[in-house]
Design an enzyme around this catalytic site. Sequence first.
Site, PDB file in Angstrom:
ATOM      1  N   GLU A  82      41.458  27.997  63.174  1.00 41.20           N
ATOM      2  CA  GLU A  82      41.523  28.716  61.889  1.00 41.20           C
ATOM      3  C   GLU A  82      42.058  27.785  60.810  1.00 41.20           C
ATOM      4  O   GLU A  82      43.019  27.064  61.019  1.00 41.20           O
ATOM      5  CB  GLU A  82      42.448  29.935  62.016  1.00 41.20           C
ATOM      6  CG  GLU A  82      42.536  30.715  60.697  1.00 41.20           C
ATOM      7  CD  GLU A  82      43.577  31.818  60.729  1.00 41.20           C
ATOM      8  OE1 GLU A  82      43.309  32.859  61.339  1.00 41.20           O
ATOM      9  OE2 GLU A  82      44.658  31.631  60.129  1.00 41.20           O
ATOM     10  N   HIS A 135      36.565  34.998  57.149  1.00 45.34           N
ATOM     11  CA  HIS A 135      37.367  36.215  57.230  1.00 45.34           C
ATOM     12  C   HIS A 135      37.013  37.094  56.029  1.00 45.34           C
ATOM     13  O   HIS A 135      36.690  36.589  54.951  1.00 45.34           O
ATOM     14  CB  HIS A 135      38.858  35.890  57.171  1.00 45.34           C
ATOM     15  CG  HIS A 135      39.375  35.161  58.380  1.00 45.34           C
ATOM     16  ND1 HIS A 135      40.637  35.351  58.887  1.00 45.34           N
ATOM     17  CD2 HIS A 135      38.798  34.237  59.179  1.00 45.34           C
ATOM     18  CE1 HIS A 135      40.825  34.576  59.938  1.00 45.34           C
ATOM     19  NE2 HIS A 135      39.707  33.874  60.132  1.00 45.34           N
ATOM     20  N   ARG A 168      41.139  44.813  58.176  1.00 47.52           N
ATOM     21  CA  ARG A 168      41.594  45.711  57.117  1.00 47.52           C
ATOM     22  C   ARG A 168      42.321  44.898  56.060  1.00 47.52           C
ATOM     23  O   ARG A 168      42.108  45.054  54.882  1.00 47.52           O
ATOM     24  CB  ARG A 168      42.543  46.763  57.711  1.00 47.52           C
ATOM     25  CG  ARG A 168      42.970  47.782  56.695  1.00 47.52           C
ATOM     26  CD  ARG A 168      44.224  48.489  57.104  1.00 47.52           C
ATOM     27  NE  ARG A 168      45.378  47.594  57.041  1.00 47.52           N
ATOM     28  CZ  ARG A 168      46.597  47.927  57.432  1.00 47.52           C
ATOM     29  NH1 ARG A 168      46.819  49.125  57.939  1.00 47.52           N
ATOM     30  NH2 ARG A 168      47.596  47.070  57.327  1.00 47.52           N
ATOM     31  N   ASP A 213      46.099  42.844  54.677  1.00 47.92           N
ATOM     32  CA  ASP A 213      47.396  43.244  54.145  1.00 47.92           C
ATOM     33  C   ASP A 213      47.299  43.291  52.630  1.00 47.92           C
ATOM     34  O   ASP A 213      46.525  42.554  52.030  1.00 47.92           O
ATOM     35  CB  ASP A 213      48.472  42.225  54.549  1.00 47.92           C
ATOM     36  CG  ASP A 213      48.919  42.452  55.985  1.00 47.92           C
ATOM     37  OD1 ASP A 213      48.964  43.621  56.411  1.00 47.92           O
ATOM     38  OD2 ASP A 213      49.221  41.458  56.670  1.00 47.92           O
ATOM     39  N   ALA A 259      51.402  50.355  64.142  1.00 49.84           N
ATOM     40  CA  ALA A 259      50.831  51.175  65.229  1.00 49.84           C
ATOM     41  C   ALA A 259      51.811  52.280  65.631  1.00 49.84           C
ATOM     42  O   ALA A 259      53.023  52.053  65.686  1.00 49.84           O
ATOM     43  CB  ALA A 259      50.542  50.288  66.437  1.00 49.84           C
ATOM     44  N   LYS A 274      37.489  49.551  67.166  1.00 48.70           N
ATOM     45  CA  LYS A 274      36.921  48.445  66.367  1.00 48.70           C
ATOM     46  C   LYS A 274      35.804  47.743  67.147  1.00 48.70           C
ATOM     47  O   LYS A 274      34.758  47.420  66.584  1.00 48.70           O
ATOM     48  CB  LYS A 274      38.027  47.437  66.008  1.00 48.70           C
ATOM     49  CG  LYS A 274      39.100  48.010  65.080  1.00 48.70           C
ATOM     50  CD  LYS A 274      39.932  46.933  64.374  1.00 48.70           C
ATOM     51  CE  LYS A 274      40.873  46.184  65.259  1.00 48.70           C
ATOM     52  NZ  LYS A 274      41.754  45.275  64.503  1.00 48.70           N
TER      53      LYS A 274
HETATM   54  P1  FAD Z   1      43.680  47.241  61.953  1.00 49.47           P
HETATM   55  O1  FAD Z   1      43.632  46.805  63.359  1.00 49.47           O
HETATM   56  O2  FAD Z   1      42.570  48.046  61.443  1.00 49.47           O
HETATM   57  O3  FAD Z   1      45.024  48.056  61.675  1.00 49.47           O
HETATM   58  C1  FAD Z   1      46.279  47.512  62.028  1.00 49.47           C
HETATM   59  C2  FAD Z   1      46.998  48.448  62.984  1.00 49.47           C
HETATM   60  O4  FAD Z   1      47.290  49.663  62.316  1.00 49.47           O
HETATM   61  C3  FAD Z   1      46.112  48.778  64.162  1.00 49.47           C
HETATM   62  O5  FAD Z   1      46.356  47.860  65.199  1.00 49.47           O
HETATM   63  C4  FAD Z   1      46.459  50.212  64.452  1.00 49.47           C
HETATM   64  O6  FAD Z   1      47.524  50.264  65.343  1.00 49.47           O
HETATM   65  C5  FAD Z   1      46.928  50.766  63.118  1.00 49.47           C
HETATM   66  N1  FAD Z   1      45.878  51.519  62.410  1.00 49.47           N
HETATM   67  C6  FAD Z   1      45.298  51.183  61.228  1.00 49.47           C
HETATM   68  N2  FAD Z   1      44.440  52.141  60.844  1.00 49.47           N
HETATM   69  C7  FAD Z   1      44.480  53.090  61.795  1.00 49.47           C
HETATM   70  C8  FAD Z   1      43.822  54.349  61.961  1.00 49.47           C
HETATM   71  N3  FAD Z   1      42.980  54.826  61.024  1.00 49.47           N
HETATM   72  N4  FAD Z   1      44.089  55.057  63.076  1.00 49.47           N
HETATM   73  C9  FAD Z   1      44.965  54.608  64.012  1.00 49.47           C
HETATM   74  N5  FAD Z   1      45.618  53.426  63.892  1.00 49.47           N
HETATM   75  C10 FAD Z   1      45.389  52.690  62.802  1.00 49.47           C
HETATM   76  N6  FAD Z   1      45.006  39.042  56.740  1.00 49.47           N
HETATM   77  C11 FAD Z   1      44.451  38.650  55.568  1.00 49.47           C
HETATM   78  O7  FAD Z   1      44.797  39.193  54.511  1.00 49.47           O
HETATM   79  N7  FAD Z   1      43.487  37.671  55.534  1.00 49.47           N
HETATM   80  C12 FAD Z   1      43.029  37.059  56.662  1.00 49.47           C
HETATM   81  O8  FAD Z   1      42.170  36.185  56.587  1.00 49.47           O
HETATM   82  C13 FAD Z   1      43.591  37.443  57.930  1.00 49.47           C
HETATM   83  N8  FAD Z   1      43.167  36.910  59.095  1.00 49.47           N
HETATM   84  C14 FAD Z   1      43.641  37.375  60.300  1.00 49.47           C
HETATM   85  C15 FAD Z   1      43.094  36.896  61.492  1.00 49.47           C
HETATM   86  C16 FAD Z   1      43.546  37.373  62.718  1.00 49.47           C
HETATM   87  C17 FAD Z   1      42.919  36.844  63.998  1.00 49.47           C
HETATM   88  C18 FAD Z   1      44.576  38.356  62.761  1.00 49.47           C
HETATM   89  C19 FAD Z   1      45.077  38.881  64.077  1.00 49.47           C
HETATM   90  C20 FAD Z   1      45.131  38.841  61.575  1.00 49.47           C
HETATM   91  C21 FAD Z   1      44.665  38.373  60.334  1.00 49.47           C
HETATM   92  N9  FAD Z   1      45.167  38.869  59.128  1.00 49.47           N
HETATM   93  C22 FAD Z   1      44.605  38.462  57.926  1.00 49.47           C
HETATM   94  C23 FAD Z   1      46.291  39.826  59.103  1.00 49.47           C
HETATM   95  C24 FAD Z   1      45.777  41.272  59.051  1.00 49.47           C
HETATM   96  O9  FAD Z   1      45.113  41.497  57.826  1.00 49.47           O
HETATM   97  C25 FAD Z   1      46.972  42.208  59.175  1.00 49.47           C
HETATM   98  O10 FAD Z   1      47.528  42.126  60.459  1.00 49.47           O
HETATM   99  C26 FAD Z   1      46.660  43.648  58.787  1.00 49.47           C
HETATM  100  O11 FAD Z   1      47.908  44.349  58.682  1.00 49.47           O
HETATM  101  C27 FAD Z   1      45.834  44.373  59.841  1.00 49.47           C
HETATM  102  O12 FAD Z   1      44.483  44.051  59.768  1.00 49.47           O
HETATM  103  P2  FAD Z   1      43.520  44.533  60.988  1.00 49.47           P
HETATM  104  O13 FAD Z   1      42.131  44.432  60.588  1.00 49.47           O
HETATM  105  O14 FAD Z   1      43.908  43.850  62.231  1.00 49.47           O
HETATM  106  O15 FAD Z   1      43.940  46.054  60.972  1.00 49.47           O
END
Ligand code: FAD
Length: 288
Positions: free
Chosen positions: A9, A69, A99, A101, A146, A159
């Site tokens: 990355e 991303h 999703r 941050d 979570a 997902k």
């Molecule tokens: P999700 O998995 O959709 O949600 C996070 C958690 O919240 C879930 O694990 C779940 O427990 C809970 N949740 C959310 N919605 C629901 C629902 N409707 N029902 C039930 N539970 C729910 N951030 C950036 O801004 N830019 C990037 O490029 C970036 N790259 C990343 C790459 C990787 C490999 C990882 C692991 C993280 C990255 N992040 C990045 C950080 C990420 O954006 C944050 O961790 C964010 O808070 C969660 O995004 P997600 O898509 O994993 O969320």
Amino acid sequence: MTAPQISFEFFPPKNLEASFRLWDTVQVLAPLAPRFVSVTYGAGGTTRELTRDAVATLHKSSGLNVAAHLTCVQASREETLAIADSFALAGVTDIVALRGDPPQGAGRFTPHPGGFANSVELIQALAETGKFAIRVGAYPDIHPEAASAQADIDWLKAKLDAGADEALTQFFFEADTFFRFRDACAKAGIDKQITPGILPIENWKGARNFARRCGTHIPAWVEDAFDKATRDGREDLLATAICTELCSELIEGGVDKLHFYTLNRPELTRDVCHALGVTPKVALQNVA
Ligand code: FAD
């Protein structure tokens, strides 16, 4: 020990100096023949154009398989899908769909009024286009938002069921954390690839702050070891040893793919890869 397949990355550069550093990083790591390299999307969608430019340039000039991303933050559905389309137009059809941050200091994620409410909606929309290979984030130490460990895994399954092909995990410090997570995923019926995310620790203070922000558990022995190593000026040595040991344990436990968070600094990642038996692939004509 069989050498793992690796991926890296990067983050998009914000100025000329950072562009040179990314280019140098790519020059050092590309010979290790990664499965793919990915480029992050700034928190709050702040690097939209920078990400697009970086993935397009990397795709055109490095010959590597590039993944962009993409997050749902602060953009309507149309805007988010238009960005995905711009990646595809540049030839980049691998997406890490998140999703995301909110921008720093903005508290919890709030969907844009016309935007995707969560990552599952984004993944479904991307999958419906039929254009993209989709990867998603996963959290062995449990995402801070979570409701429970099980709810986190159920959401990961949603997902993957929505059309994602692979999960890349947040970083963690102990192999057992990943093994427990992998077992729980299998129990929940997840059968897609879950690739451990590895953070080579270039800077302990920064890594510790980052771990606290994203809910990654820091074992006491890691704190102690870095405190001592920092006092002795041997942080680099410890970082290489800890990271290599973690990767070796994962490989011994059956892991065959690793995803490295390089922070655009190639040396430590390269050294760990070499120690794991991932060495430069040099064409015969370049050796003669
Ligand atoms: P999700 O998995 O959709 O949600 C996070 C958690 O919240 C879930 O694990 C779940 O427990 C809970 N949740 C959310 N919605 C629901 C629902 N409707 N029902 C039930 N539970 C729910 N951030 C950036 O801004 N830019 C990037 O490029 C970036 N790259 C990343 C790459 C990787 C490999 C990882 C692991 C993280 C990255 N992040 C990045 C950080 C990420 O954006 C944050 O961790 C964010 O808070 C969660 O995004 P997600 O898509 O994993 O969320």
